[in-house]
Write an enzyme that holds these catalytic residues in place. Structure first.
Site, mmCIF file in Angstrom:
data_model
loop_
_atom_site.group_PDB
_atom_site.id
_atom_site.type_symbol
_atom_site.label_atom_id
_atom_site.label_comp_id
_atom_site.label_asym_id
_atom_site.label_seq_id
_atom_site.Cartn_x
_atom_site.Cartn_y
_atom_site.Cartn_z
ATOM 1 C CE1 TYR A 83 12.779 -20.898 25.278
ATOM 2 C CE2 TYR A 83 14.940 -21.516 24.460
ATOM 3 C CZ TYR A 83 14.093 -20.575 25.005
ATOM 4 O OH TYR A 83 14.564 -19.311 25.287
ATOM 5 C CB SER A 100 13.721 -12.025 19.124
ATOM 6 O OG SER A 100 12.842 -11.742 18.047
ATOM 7 N N PRO A 101 17.055 -11.756 17.458
ATOM 8 C CG PRO A 101 18.916 -12.858 16.584
ATOM 9 C CD PRO A 101 17.792 -13.029 17.552
ATOM 10 C CB ALA A 147 12.313 -8.222 14.707
ATOM 11 N N GLY A 148 11.808 -11.888 14.989
ATOM 12 C CA GLY A 148 10.869 -12.915 14.536
ATOM 13 C C GLY A 148 10.772 -13.018 13.028
ATOM 14 C CG LEU A 171 14.781 -6.634 11.913
ATOM 15 C CD1 LEU A 171 15.688 -6.436 13.114
ATOM 16 C CD2 LEU A 171 14.520 -5.301 11.214
#
Length: 295
Positions: free
Chosen positions: A18, A183-184, A186-187, A190
């Site tokens: 990362y 990614s809760p 969706a980038g 949402l």
């Protein structure tokens, strides 16, 4: 990170790759610098990082097995040492396999993790991006070596991508793994992306294209969020938190407001009607395998 602790967040997830746009291990170094400030910061968190991908620095000569994707014993050992140094700690609480390595035997991989556990450098082992059968295989092979096996799986999972409901979530339930969705939002899709694009606050061409492709769903979704009185990003996180298999979504706030908004999601209760409407807008695969597609 200090504010996260104040808000009750005590699980910090990172990876050796990362921050690669800055340099290999950049985010581990940031966390390490934070730990070095003292004040009990290290013991206040459950620390997770990952191994599998290449981590190289241009100023050094290449090392065997270091610059390829693998879970070999050599690589796991070397990368663990690098992560510990960057994180300025003596242990990794959950050392996660970033992907499955089907070219390396599980005997070799688990022996390497077992050695690190024996040395006190690793406490638990987790997986990321594993299929359901990968989780089953990993746990089965660990049992042969009289090891605890996996304790967690980190998968992509959000309202618009529910594929893991077929087999990954059932596997996690069967083997007792915690589920950590990445990614809760969706980038950002949402997180109120439609409204942001329409008001000119989200002009990224890629996002504009994604919003256009999902416009009808986002219209319905953001309309529902307005109806129940909660921001879209908080609703998306609350939906995940309503799943008893989810231990904690991985959030990546860039601002203090985004951090505090994410925490507010823990206070939202979505009633049955709202959950049904979310299923209508973002239908999943139909349940768990094989019932989702066979009698």
């Amino acid at each position: 990170m200090d504010r996260a602790l104040e808000l009750g967040i005590n699980f910090f997830d990172t990876a050796d790759v990362y921050g690669r746009h800055v340099g290999p291990g950049a985010t581990e170094e940031i966390i390490g610098e934070w730990f070095a400030q003292g004040g009990g910061r290290r013991d206040a968190v459950v620390l997770a990082t990952k191994v599998y991908n290449p981590v190289s620095r241009k100023e050094f000569l290449p090392e065997p097995n270091r610059d390829i994707r693998s879970l070999s014993a050599y690589k796991i050992s070397k990368h663990c040492e690098g992560s510990l140094e960057r994180l300025r700690t003596d242990r990794i609480d959950i050392y996660q396999m970033h992907h499955v390595d089907r070219d390396c035997s599980w005997e070799e991989t688990w022996t390497a993790f077992g050695s690190l556990i024996g040395q006190g450098k690793v406490v638990y082992v987790g997986s990321s991006n594993f299929a359901g059968w990968d989780i089953a295989t990993a746990c089965h092979e660990a049992a042969w070596q009289r090891m605890l096996g996996l304790v967690s799986e980190q998968s992509i999972y959000h309202l618009d991508n529910r594929a893991i409901e077929l087999e990954v979530i059932p596997a996690c339930r069967h083997y007792g793994l915690g589920l950590i969705p990445w990614s809760p939002l969706a980038g950002g899709l949402l997180g109120g992306a439609l409204e942001k694009v329409e008001t000119g606050r989200r002009g990224n061409p890629d996002m504009v294209a994604r919003v256009a492709a999902k416009r009808s769903q986002l219209d319905a979704y953001e309309g529902l969020c307005r109806q129940i009185g909660h921001p879209p990003g908080e609703v998306a996180l609350a939906w995940l938190l309503h799943n008893p298999m989810v231990s904690a979504p991985i959030i990546g706030p860039r601002t203090m407001e985004q951090l505090e908004s994410a925490v507010r999601a823990t206070e939202i209760t979505l009633d049955g009607e709202t959950m049904n409407k979310l299923d209508e807008i973002f239908p999943g695969p139909g349940g768990e395998a094989p019932k989702a597609y066979a009698w």
